[in-house]
Design a protein around this motif. Sequence first.
Motif, PDB file in Angstrom:
ATOM      1  N   ASP A  78       1.214   1.756   1.822  1.00 11.58           N
ATOM      2  CA  ASP A  78       0.363   2.856   1.348  1.00 11.58           C
ATOM      3  C   ASP A  78       0.071   2.702  -0.149  1.00 11.58           C
ATOM      4  OD1 ASP A  78       0.336   3.916   3.874  1.00 11.58           O
ATOM      5  OD2 ASP A  78       1.900   5.427   3.483  1.00 11.58           O
ATOM      6  N   GLU A  79       1.086   2.282  -0.900  1.00  9.16           N
ATOM      7  CA  GLU A  79       0.913   2.109  -2.340  1.00  9.16           C
ATOM      8  C   GLU A  79      -0.094   0.993  -2.629  1.00  9.16           C
ATOM      9  OE1 GLU A  79       1.119   2.238  -6.463  1.00  9.16           O
ATOM     10  OE2 GLU A  79       1.569   3.720  -4.911  1.00  9.16           O
ATOM     11  N   ALA A  80      -0.001  -0.123  -1.878  1.00 11.24           N
ATOM     12  CA  ALA A  80      -0.943  -1.231  -2.073  1.00 11.24           C
ATOM     13  C   ALA A  80      -2.368  -0.795  -1.739  1.00 11.24           C
ATOM     14  CB  ALA A  80      -0.532  -2.421  -1.217  1.00 11.24           C
ATOM     15  N   GLN A  81      -2.511   0.022  -0.692  1.00 12.22           N
ATOM     16  CA  GLN A  81      -3.849   0.500  -0.323  1.00 12.22           C
ATOM     17  C   GLN A  81      -4.408   1.440  -1.382  1.00 12.22           C
ATOM     18  OE1 GLN A  81      -5.144   1.040   3.578  1.00 12.22           O
ATOM     19  NE2 GLN A  81      -3.235   0.429   4.572  1.00 12.22           N
ATOM     20  N   ARG A  82      -3.528   2.245  -1.992  1.00 14.42           N
ATOM     21  CA  ARG A  82      -3.969   3.130  -3.066  1.00 14.42           C
ATOM     22  C   ARG A  82      -4.446   2.303  -4.266  1.00 14.42           C
ATOM     23  NH1 ARG A  82      -2.516   4.903  -7.708  1.00 14.42           N
ATOM     24  NH2 ARG A  82      -0.601   3.657  -7.700  1.00 14.42           N
ATOM     25  N   GLN A  83      -3.680   1.269  -4.626  1.00 14.70           N
ATOM     26  CA  GLN A  83      -4.067   0.400  -5.735  1.00 14.70           C
ATOM     27  C   GLN A  83      -5.401  -0.284  -5.435  1.00 14.70           C
ATOM     28  OE1 GLN A  83      -1.064  -2.386  -7.141  1.00 14.70           O
ATOM     29  NE2 GLN A  83       0.573  -0.966  -6.566  1.00 14.70           N
TER      30      GLN A  83
ATOM     31  N   PHE B 117       4.188 -10.777   3.515  1.00 18.26           N
ATOM     32  CA  PHE B 117       2.941 -10.038   3.329  1.00 18.26           C
ATOM     33  C   PHE B 117       2.937  -9.140   2.087  1.00 18.26           C
ATOM     34  CE2 PHE B 117       3.330 -10.747   7.982  1.00 18.26           C
ATOM     35  CZ  PHE B 117       2.284 -11.666   8.088  1.00 18.26           C
ATOM     36  N   GLU B 118       4.033  -8.474   1.831  1.00 14.88           N
ATOM     37  CA  GLU B 118       4.052  -7.556   0.690  1.00 14.88           C
ATOM     38  C   GLU B 118       3.841  -8.308  -0.621  1.00 14.88           C
ATOM     39  OE1 GLU B 118       6.854  -4.050  -1.300  1.00 14.88           O
ATOM     40  OE2 GLU B 118       7.353  -4.851   0.683  1.00 14.88           O
ATOM     41  N   LYS B 119       4.534  -9.446  -0.748  1.00 16.98           N
ATOM     42  CA  LYS B 119       4.402 -10.240  -1.970  1.00 16.98           C
ATOM     43  C   LYS B 119       3.012 -10.860  -2.061  1.00 16.98           C
ATOM     44  CE  LYS B 119       7.282 -13.274  -4.778  1.00 16.98           C
ATOM     45  NZ  LYS B 119       8.547 -14.024  -4.841  1.00 16.98           N
ATOM     46  N   GLY B 120       2.494 -11.311  -0.926  1.00 12.48           N
ATOM     47  CA  GLY B 120       1.168 -11.917  -0.904  1.00 12.48           C
ATOM     48  C   GLY B 120       0.093 -10.927  -1.304  1.00 12.48           C
ATOM     49  N   ILE B 121       0.151  -9.723  -0.749  1.00 13.69           N
ATOM     50  CA  ILE B 121      -0.834  -8.698  -1.079  1.00 13.69           C
ATOM     51  C   ILE B 121      -0.716  -8.290  -2.544  1.00 13.69           C
ATOM     52  CG2 ILE B 121      -1.413  -6.263  -0.669  1.00 13.69           C
ATOM     53  CD1 ILE B 121      -0.847  -6.837   2.336  1.00 13.69           C
ATOM     54  N   GLU B 122       0.503  -8.274  -3.063  1.00 11.56           N
ATOM     55  CA  GLU B 122       0.713  -7.937  -4.476  1.00 11.56           C
ATOM     56  C   GLU B 122      -0.026  -8.925  -5.382  1.00 11.56           C
ATOM     57  OE1 GLU B 122       4.405  -7.948  -7.663  1.00 11.56           O
ATOM     58  OE2 GLU B 122       4.850  -7.609  -5.537  1.00 11.56           O
ATOM     59  N   TYR B 123       0.066 -10.234  -5.050  1.00 11.57           N
ATOM     60  CA  TYR B 123      -0.629 -11.241  -5.852  1.00 11.57           C
ATOM     61  C   TYR B 123      -2.143 -11.148  -5.692  1.00 11.57           C
ATOM     62  CZ  TYR B 123       3.290 -13.913  -7.736  1.00 11.57           C
ATOM     63  OH  TYR B 123       4.383 -14.305  -8.467  1.00 11.57           O
TER      64      TYR B 123
END
Length: 463
Positions: A435-440, A396-402
């Motif tokens: 949290d960082e992904a949501q901020r971005q 999930f982390e990598k997927g959300i990053e892309y």
Amino acid sequence: MEKLTTIREQLEEHLRKHGMTINRFADLSGVNSGTLSNILNGNRPISMQQLDRITSGMGLPDGYFYDLYIDECIFHATPDWRRLGPFLLRCAELDKLDCLDRAIRMTMDNVAYAPMLFDMAETLFQEGKNEAAAILYQCVAESEKFQHSERLALCQYRLFMLSLSEDQEANLQAAVSFEPYIDRLDEGYQLDAYVKLINVNLSLNRWNKVKNLAEKMLQQAMVLYKYNKSSSPTKTKEHKKPLVFYILYAYLSIENYYSEEMDFEKALHYVSLYHEPDWIIEKNEEEREILEQFKEWAVANRYLYRLMAGDVDVLPEYVDYVAERESEIFTAVCNIMIVANLHKLDVDHILDRFGNYLTYKEQKYHIAKASNQVTLSRFTKLLSELGIYYLNSSRFEKGIEYILESLKSCIAINSSNGMLRCMGIFEQFRHLATDEAQRQYKNLVSEVQKLNDKKIGLSISYL
């Protein structure tokens, strides 16, 4: 103190302030003393060369007097192309586009200048002075009385080419504005204009328009090809590429339409038309190179349609085929990710093998450079497909990053459909985002809102 409003007044003040004679200033500036005397007495208009020399002699920056020159020598005088032409070229050279625009618009009542302004625009276009050329093309187009003239059509074509950018919304407007003029273009430009229009619409996923334009290009290119084969070479028009290129590219474009429709049978029919066309005789070297390129595309696309139809066993062959042809790898990786998500395939080993091709860079083939608009569109789609792939495999982390990278790219190219898609995917997996992904994501959504506000024209508050 009274403001000095003319070039002559400022020159007189300069001479007075520095205690300088006309002869002394003539030595400094390189302008004949008799000419200077006539200019100061108002008996002689100032030429462009004289203006630049006077400006330099006074120690002022290039173009300092251009605004005043427009008022004195263009607006308040009978326009003379011997002064106006050099002035416009000098404005373009110094990038004084506001002066260029003002001067042209003051003279456009005189339609006799339209041919000369058009020729100047062509010169600036060839020299890469695109912004200056665009101003001239626009003015000529606005003043053109004969709405079916080839000159008007060519102005619109140049404006279309010069306005293309990474902004998909702007590209759409440019394509829509230009398309009505394509049939009025001179034959030598028309086929290349079709290619550019097709590429823009392809990057925008306007598949019906791609098919329509490709069919028109095919019909025209076929007629010209048959005519040229039966005519003397001196009677035929020159095109940027051999006519066979436009015919085969039309087949490829129509094939892309049927591919998007998931009609692989019809797509493969068009592949067969450009794979090894037997109607081309007496091939020259350039035509042979074109045929070889289309043959490579045909083989690769046959593998692709077998994959899309569910024959996943052919994937290793497809990968090995493109691996030997570096110019095909980026497009192949984009296609493989679509297939992987469609059929839930594990392609980690392919991503490891082609990891260097997962970044944006200009794409070049043997016969041409790929359209920048198409490459950007594909890259943005690749990022979202990579995100979906990793989300489907619970990374999930990598997927959300892309997905966030794809959203960022969609914002950069102003792709509304891409933005909506990425935002929809993120919202589906928001509960798994850091949290960082949501901020971005929050920051990116703000950028989306700014783009939307620009389209609306103003933000409306309902509070």
